[in-house]
Write a protein that holds these residues in place. Structure first.
Motif, short mmCIF file in Angstrom:
data_model
loop_
_atom_site.label_atom_id
_atom_site.label_comp_id
_atom_site.label_asym_id
_atom_site.label_seq_id
_atom_site.Cartn_x
_atom_site.Cartn_y
_atom_site.Cartn_z
N PRO A 175 34.26 0.20 63.79
CA PRO A 175 35.13 -0.97 63.76
C PRO A 175 35.98 -1.01 65.03
CG PRO A 175 35.85 0.70 62.18
CD PRO A 175 34.58 1.19 62.77
N ASP A 176 36.44 -2.20 65.42
CA ASP A 176 37.22 -2.29 66.67
C ASP A 176 38.69 -1.92 66.43
OD1 ASP A 176 37.98 -4.48 65.24
OD2 ASP A 176 37.79 -5.93 66.87
N GLY A 177 38.92 -1.01 65.48
CA GLY A 177 40.28 -0.55 65.19
C GLY A 177 40.21 0.82 64.57
N PHE B 89 35.87 -5.80 56.92
CA PHE B 89 36.44 -7.14 57.09
C PHE B 89 37.92 -6.93 57.39
CE2 PHE B 89 38.20 -11.04 54.97
CZ PHE B 89 37.55 -11.97 55.76
N ALA B 90 38.30 -6.99 58.66
CA ALA B 90 39.66 -6.59 59.01
C ALA B 90 40.09 -7.18 60.34
CB ALA B 90 39.74 -5.06 59.07
N ILE B 91 41.40 -7.30 60.47
CA ILE B 91 42.03 -7.67 61.74
C ILE B 91 42.91 -6.50 62.14
CG2 ILE B 91 43.93 -9.04 62.66
CD1 ILE B 91 42.85 -11.46 61.46
N HIS B 92 42.70 -5.96 63.34
CA HIS B 92 43.64 -4.91 63.74
C HIS B 92 44.06 -5.00 65.19
CE1 HIS B 92 39.83 -2.86 62.12
NE2 HIS B 92 39.48 -3.55 63.16
N ASP B 93 43.51 -5.92 65.93
CA ASP B 93 43.73 -5.96 67.36
C ASP B 93 44.43 -7.27 67.75
OD1 ASP B 93 43.53 -4.95 69.86
OD2 ASP B 93 41.37 -4.60 69.77
N THR B 94 44.72 -7.41 69.06
CA THR B 94 45.21 -8.69 69.55
C THR B 94 44.01 -9.48 70.04
OG1 THR B 94 47.18 -7.56 70.29
CG2 THR B 94 46.83 -9.76 71.17
N TYR B 95 43.89 -10.74 69.61
CA TYR B 95 42.73 -11.54 69.98
C TYR B 95 43.21 -12.81 70.70
CZ TYR B 95 40.81 -8.53 66.34
OH TYR B 95 40.46 -7.45 65.58
N PRO B 96 42.48 -13.23 71.75
CA PRO B 96 42.91 -14.44 72.47
C PRO B 96 42.59 -15.73 71.73
CG PRO B 96 40.89 -13.54 73.46
CD PRO B 96 41.31 -12.59 72.36
N GLU B 97 41.57 -15.69 70.83
CA GLU B 97 41.13 -16.93 70.18
C GLU B 97 42.02 -17.27 68.98
OE1 GLU B 97 39.12 -14.17 69.97
OE2 GLU B 97 37.70 -14.46 71.62
N VAL C 193 47.05 -12.88 57.49
CA VAL C 193 48.05 -13.84 58.00
C VAL C 193 49.36 -13.11 58.24
CG1 VAL C 193 49.51 -15.80 57.33
CG2 VAL C 193 47.04 -15.91 56.96
N ARG C 194 49.81 -12.35 57.24
CA ARG C 194 51.12 -11.68 57.36
C ARG C 194 51.10 -10.64 58.47
NH1 ARG C 194 53.46 -9.41 52.03
NH2 ARG C 194 55.23 -9.21 53.45
N HIS C 195 49.99 -9.90 58.56
CA HIS C 195 49.88 -8.85 59.57
C HIS C 195 49.78 -9.46 60.97
CE1 HIS C 195 49.00 -4.97 61.27
NE2 HIS C 195 47.82 -5.36 61.71
N ALA C 196 48.97 -10.49 61.11
CA ALA C 196 48.75 -11.09 62.44
C ALA C 196 50.01 -11.79 62.94
CB ALA C 196 47.58 -12.07 62.38
N LEU C 197 50.70 -12.53 62.07
CA LEU C 197 51.92 -13.22 62.52
C LEU C 197 53.02 -12.20 62.84
CD1 LEU C 197 52.13 -16.30 60.08
CD2 LEU C 197 51.30 -16.26 62.44
N GLY C 198 53.11 -11.16 62.00
CA GLY C 198 54.16 -10.15 62.18
C GLY C 198 53.97 -9.32 63.44
N PRO D 4 46.95 -16.29 68.43
CA PRO D 4 47.82 -17.35 68.94
C PRO D 4 48.07 -18.46 67.91
CG PRO D 4 45.62 -17.49 69.92
CD PRO D 4 45.66 -16.22 69.13
N GLU D 5 47.10 -18.66 67.01
CA GLU D 5 47.23 -19.74 66.03
C GLU D 5 46.34 -19.42 64.82
OE1 GLU D 5 47.02 -24.63 66.15
OE2 GLU D 5 45.79 -23.47 67.52
N ILE D 6 46.81 -19.77 63.62
CA ILE D 6 46.02 -19.51 62.41
C ILE D 6 45.97 -20.76 61.55
CG2 ILE D 6 45.82 -18.13 60.29
CD1 ILE D 6 47.45 -15.95 61.63
#
Ligand SMILES: Cc1cc2nc3c(=O)[nH]c(=O)nc-3n(C[C@H](O)[C@H](O)[C@H](O)COP(=O)(O)OP(=O)(O)OC[C@H]3O[C@@H](n4cnc5c(N)ncnc54)[C@H](O)[C@@H]3O)c2cc1C
Ligand code: FES
Length: 341
Positions: free
Chosen positions: A95-97, A199-207, A225-230, A235-237
């Motif tokens: 995984p990328d994290g 199925f996860a978000i752990h990095d900073t993404y430009p898109e 949502v909570r993790h990415a905004l925090g 940049p946008e969700i």
């Protein structure tokens, strides 16, 4: 008797307890193996048994055929070693994290409330923290039955001792109808293990990201949502949540307030079987109506398998790059014989 598992090409040999699956033993040793459902319904965890023998477990013919077995393939989440074995995952790539070690946990139910039609919020205060990535899931152990069921964390990883789950009633279901919606109560002690899944978000993404959830498919998306905004990861969700009727939606006030508080976040609830003052139709049609093009966006999809298939089609039609589409299908035992794609 315990056997050892070696992952071919890696300097990694670890024990597998009696009856433990290859996947569980690997994740407990902090060795990543690709997997998604842990149920034998997706085929993501196929391994080649390079040396030694495994017990195949319950793998359906549609996911692991006789020809696959004869070619030396097995499902890591279903098979367990009969001898010392060496295995090679068919799909490489970590995984990328971070990889979080799979561990057993115990906790106390501190909230069990009705949040929507046939849907409950279950909050468990853990005795010890569970490290996980936003979007991953845990397995709740059904007491006295020796079975585990998968449920996605809806809280962000920063709340590692207080896990929130959104659980929908399944007619005749062992975990839901016969336990979580029958006898489980606040104050009960619960066993679980985790984390699982890719199925996860752990990095900073430009898109910017489009998140699409059907029913309780909202759970991992809320965590994201909570993790990415925090942590300023996206940049946008745009969060699309689909239900049949207004009584299927939940956390509406929470997401509406978040939309007002944070201009990077946009909330789109959609109903398929009831007219109201919001969007109507299939949630995937609402995405198509809102975006002339999804080129340059990332997509995160979660919910029933049919919704995932429709959402992937819709996003591809709107030119989202397939490598930027990530999905988690909430399959059940019933889906073993009919998994899309
Ligand atoms: C990765 C992942 C994450 C998930 N996250 C969530 C979540 O956050 N929230 C959520 O609500 N759900 C989630 N699910 C679904 C969840 O794991 C359970 O499958 C669901 O709650 C049903 O469990 P149950 O024990 O109540 O039903 P089960 O007892 O598993 O029964 C499910 C259905 O299958 C039928 N069935 C049972 N055994 C068989 C069989 N042998 N052959 C054919 N049919 C059979 C039953 O009649 C029933 O209709 C997730 C699933 C996955 C794979
Ligand atoms: S993770 Fe093994 S079949 Fe899905």
């Amino acid at each position: 008797m315990d056997h050892t598992i070696t992952i071919s090409g890696r300097d990694a040999t670890f024990p597998a307890g009696s009856g433990q699956s290859v996947l569980e033993a690997a994740l407990r040793a902090n060795q990543w193996l690709p997997h998604a459902c842990s149920q034998g319904t997706c085929g993501t965890c196929k391994i080649r048994v390079v040396c030694g023998e495994v017990e195949y477990g319950t793998a359906d013919e549609s996911i692991l055929s006789q020809a696959d077995r004869q070619a030396g393939l097995a499902l890591a989440c279903q098979s367990s070693p009969r001898t010392d074995v060496t295995v090679a995952p068919l799909e490489e790539g970590a995984p990328d994290g971070p990889v979080h070690m799979l561990r057993d946990h115990r906790g106390t139910v501190v909230e069990l409330s009705e949040i929507a039609c046939r849907t409950r919020r279950l909050v468990i205060e853990l005795d010890d923290p569970m490290e996980f990535s936003a979007g991953q899931y845990a397995e709740l152990i059904v007491p006295g039955r020796g079975i585990a069921r998968q449920y996605s964390m809806a809280n962000p990883p920063s709340e590692s001792t207080r896990l929130e789950f959104h659980i929908r009633l399944t007619e005749g279901g062992l975990a839901t109808e016969r336990w979580i919606f029958a006898s489980l109560a606040e104050g009960d002690r619960v066993d679980l293990r985790g984390p699982f899944g890719r199925f996860a978000i752990h990095d900073t993404y430009p898109e910017p990201a489009i998140l699409i959830g059907g029913g309780t498919g909202l759970a991992p998306l809320k965590s994201m949502v909570r993790h990415a905004l925090g942590n300023d990861l996206l940049p946008e969700i745009h969060l699309f949540h689909g239900g049949r009727r207004e009584t299927d939606l939940y956390d509406v006030a929470y997401f509406r307030a978040l939309e007002v508080a944070d201009c990077r976040f946009h909330y789109h609830p959609v109903l398929s079987e009831e007219n109201w003052d919001g969007a109507t139709g299939m949630v995937t049609d609402a995405v198509v109506d809102n975006f002339a093009s999804c080129k340059g966006y990332r997509g995160y999809l979660c919910g029933p398998p049919a919704m995932i298939t429709a959402a992937v089609k819709a996003l591809k039609r709107r030119r989202m790059a397939p490598r930027l589409i990530f999905r988690e299908a909430f399959t059940t035992q019933q889906d073993v014989v009919s998994v899309p794609e």
